[in-house]
Scaffold this motif. Structure first.
Motif, PDB file in Angstrom:
ATOM      1  N   UNK A   1       0.818  -1.221   0.000  1.00 47.74           N
ATOM      2  CA  UNK A   1       0.000   0.000   0.000  1.00 47.74           C
ATOM      3  C   UNK A   1       0.849   1.267   0.000  1.00 47.74           C
ATOM      4  N   UNK A   2       1.989   1.233   0.700  1.00 51.68           N
ATOM      5  CA  UNK A   2       2.747   2.460   0.913  1.00 51.68           C
ATOM      6  C   UNK A   2       4.106   2.522   0.224  1.00 51.68           C
ATOM      7  N   UNK A   3       4.731   1.390  -0.019  1.00 52.36           N
ATOM      8  CA  UNK A   3       6.113   1.411  -0.514  1.00 52.36           C
ATOM      9  C   UNK A   3       6.194   0.984  -1.980  1.00 52.36           C
ATOM     10  N   UNK A   4       5.739  -0.207  -2.305  1.00 49.90           N
ATOM     11  CA  UNK A   4       5.864  -0.711  -3.665  1.00 49.90           C
ATOM     12  C   UNK A   4       5.145   0.153  -4.712  1.00 49.90           C
ATOM     13  N   UNK A   5       4.017   0.804  -4.391  1.00 49.57           N
ATOM     14  CA  UNK A   5       3.361   1.649  -5.398  1.00 49.57           C
ATOM     15  C   UNK A   5       4.107   2.954  -5.706  1.00 49.57           C
ATOM     16  N   UNK A   6       5.076   3.318  -4.876  1.00 48.20           N
ATOM     17  CA  UNK A   6       5.843   4.523  -5.149  1.00 48.20           C
ATOM     18  C   UNK A   6       6.393   4.420  -6.575  1.00 48.20           C
ATOM     19  N   UNK A   7       6.178   5.437  -7.415  1.00 52.18           N
ATOM     20  CA  UNK A   7       6.587   5.334  -8.822  1.00 52.18           C
ATOM     21  C   UNK A   7       8.065   4.989  -9.023  1.00 52.18           C
ATOM     22  N   UNK A   8       8.939   5.557  -8.221  1.00 58.00           N
ATOM     23  CA  UNK A   8      10.365   5.279  -8.379  1.00 58.00           C
ATOM     24  C   UNK A   8      10.689   3.832  -8.004  1.00 58.00           C
ATOM     25  N   UNK A   9      10.101   3.354  -6.910  1.00 58.78           N
ATOM     26  CA  UNK A   9      10.343   1.975  -6.480  1.00 58.78           C
ATOM     27  C   UNK A   9       9.737   0.991  -7.477  1.00 58.78           C
ATOM     28  N   UNK A  10       8.515   1.248  -7.908  1.00 59.76           N
ATOM     29  CA  UNK A  10       7.868   0.366  -8.884  1.00 59.76           C
ATOM     30  C   UNK A  10       8.686   0.279 -10.168  1.00 59.76           C
ATOM     31  N   UNK A  11       9.259   1.396 -10.600  1.00 60.70           N
ATOM     32  CA  UNK A  11      10.083   1.402 -11.811  1.00 60.70           C
ATOM     33  C   UNK A  11      11.369   0.604 -11.609  1.00 60.70           C
ATOM     34  N   UNK A  12      12.032   0.796 -10.475  1.00 60.43           N
ATOM     35  CA  UNK A  12      13.267   0.047 -10.208  1.00 60.43           C
ATOM     36  C   UNK A  12      12.973  -1.453 -10.184  1.00 60.43           C
ATOM     37  N   UNK A  13      11.899  -1.841  -9.520  1.00 64.97           N
ATOM     38  CA  UNK A  13      11.565  -3.265  -9.466  1.00 64.97           C
ATOM     39  C   UNK A  13      11.251  -3.793 -10.861  1.00 64.97           C
ATOM     40  N   UNK A  14      10.381  -3.103 -11.590  1.00 62.08           N
ATOM     41  CA  UNK A  14       9.988  -3.562 -12.930  1.00 62.08           C
ATOM     42  C   UNK A  14      11.165  -3.634 -13.896  1.00 62.08           C
ATOM     43  N   UNK A  15      12.037  -2.636 -13.840  1.00 60.37           N
ATOM     44  CA  UNK A  15      13.154  -2.555 -14.782  1.00 60.37           C
ATOM     45  C   UNK A  15      14.322  -3.471 -14.418  1.00 60.37           C
ATOM     46  N   UNK A  16      14.475  -3.782 -13.127  1.00 56.70           N
ATOM     47  CA  UNK A  16      15.707  -4.404 -12.661  1.00 56.70           C
ATOM     48  C   UNK A  16      15.535  -5.819 -12.125  1.00 56.70           C
ATOM     49  N   UNK A  17      14.351  -6.151 -11.645  1.00 61.27           N
ATOM     50  CA  UNK A  17      14.183  -7.408 -10.908  1.00 61.27           C
ATOM     51  C   UNK A  17      13.172  -8.352 -11.551  1.00 61.27           C
ATOM     52  N   UNK A  18      13.467  -9.633 -11.436  1.00 59.01           N
ATOM     53  CA  UNK A  18      12.597 -10.739 -11.822  1.00 59.01           C
ATOM     54  C   UNK A  18      12.095 -11.289 -10.493  1.00 59.01           C
ATOM     55  N   UNK A  19      10.843 -10.986 -10.150  1.00 60.24           N
ATOM     56  CA  UNK A  19      10.326 -11.233  -8.799  1.00 60.24           C
ATOM     57  C   UNK A  19       9.455 -12.489  -8.772  1.00 60.24           C
TER      58      UNK A  19
END
Length: 192
Positions: free
Chosen positions: A71-89
Motif C-alpha cells: 500500500x505504501x512502498x511498492x506503489x511509489x513510482x520510483x520503487x515500482x520502476x526500479x523493481x519492474x526494470x531491474x528485478x525478476x520477482x
C-alpha cells in the motif's frame, strides 16, 4: 504554491502505479511478479536472459506488514520502476503448498522451504546473484535479505545497492553505510 504543485504532481504519478490486488491465496499480486514453476535455477536463467536480478519475496495471507509494503512502498513510482526494470520477482507463500526447487536441487513445498531457509517474518525479500552453484541453497547464495517491512527510503536504497552490485565493491561502504550516506544526501537535498 510550489509545494502544492509538487504534491499534485506526486499524486498524479502515484495514481499511475496500480495498487496490488489480493489473489485467491490471500497474497498481494502486482504486475511485476512472475508466475513461474518455482524452479530457482530456471528462474535465475530467465532473470539473466532478461538482464534482471532474481528477487524472491515471501509473504503470507493477512500479513499487515505485507499490506503496508504493497500500500505504501511498492506503489511509489520510483520503487515500482526500479523493481519492474531491474528485478525478476518470484512470490512465495510462507504457508503455501506449491513445490519449490532450490538451487541445491531439493524440492519442497513453499512452507517446508521457508522452514529450511529459516524464513520467520513476512515479507522477507531475498536477492540472488547472477550465478548460483548447485551446492548452495538460496539463503546461502543470497547477496542480501530484507526481513520485514521498511520505509520507502530503506527499500529504494537496498534495491539500488543490490542492482549496482555494491556488495562486491572493496572499501568500507556496506549497506548500512551506503544507506546512511543516502539519508544524508536526501536530507541535504542533493538527491530526491
Amino acid at each position: 504554491m510550489k509545494k502544492i504543485l509538487v504534491a499534485l504532481f506526486a499524486l498524479t504519478l502515484a495514481g499511475n502505479v496500480q495498487a496490488a490486488e489480493l489473489g485467491d491465496d490471500g497474497l498481494h499480486k502486482t504486475d511485476w511478479m512472475r508466475d513461474t514453476f518455482k524452479d530457482l535455477q530456471e528462474d535465475l536463467a530467465d532473470a539473466n536472459a532478461e538482464n534482471k536480478r532474481l528477487m524472491l519475496i515471501f509473504e503470507q495471507r493477512g500479513c499487515v506488514y505485507c499490506k503496508k509494503m504493497h500500500a505504501e512502498v511498492f506503489p511509489d513510482p520510483e520503487i515500482a520502476k526500479v523493481i519492474s526494470d531491474t528485478y525478476f520477482v518470484v512470490q512465495l507463500n510462507l504457508h503455501g503448498d506449491i513445490e519449490v526447487t532450490d538451487f541445491d536441487g531439493e524440492t519442497l513445498s513453499e512452507k517446508r522451504m521457508a522452514r529450511k531457509w529459516g524464513i520467520l517474518f513476512t515479507p522477507t525479500i531475498m536477492f540472488l546473484p547472477e550465478e548460483v552453484g548447485p551446492d548452495l541453497s538460496a539463503p546461502q547464495a543470497a547477496v542480501a535479505m530484507m526481513p520485514g517491512a521498511f520505509s520507502r527510503g530503506t527499500t529504494l536504497d537496498l534495491l539500488t545497492w543490490v542492482a549496482e552490485k555494491r556488495y562486491l565493491l572493496d572499501g568500507d561502504e556496506d549497506f548500512q553505510r551506503y544507506h546512511a550516506r543516502r539519508i544524508l544526501e536526501r536530507d541535504n537535498g542533493s538527491t530526491d
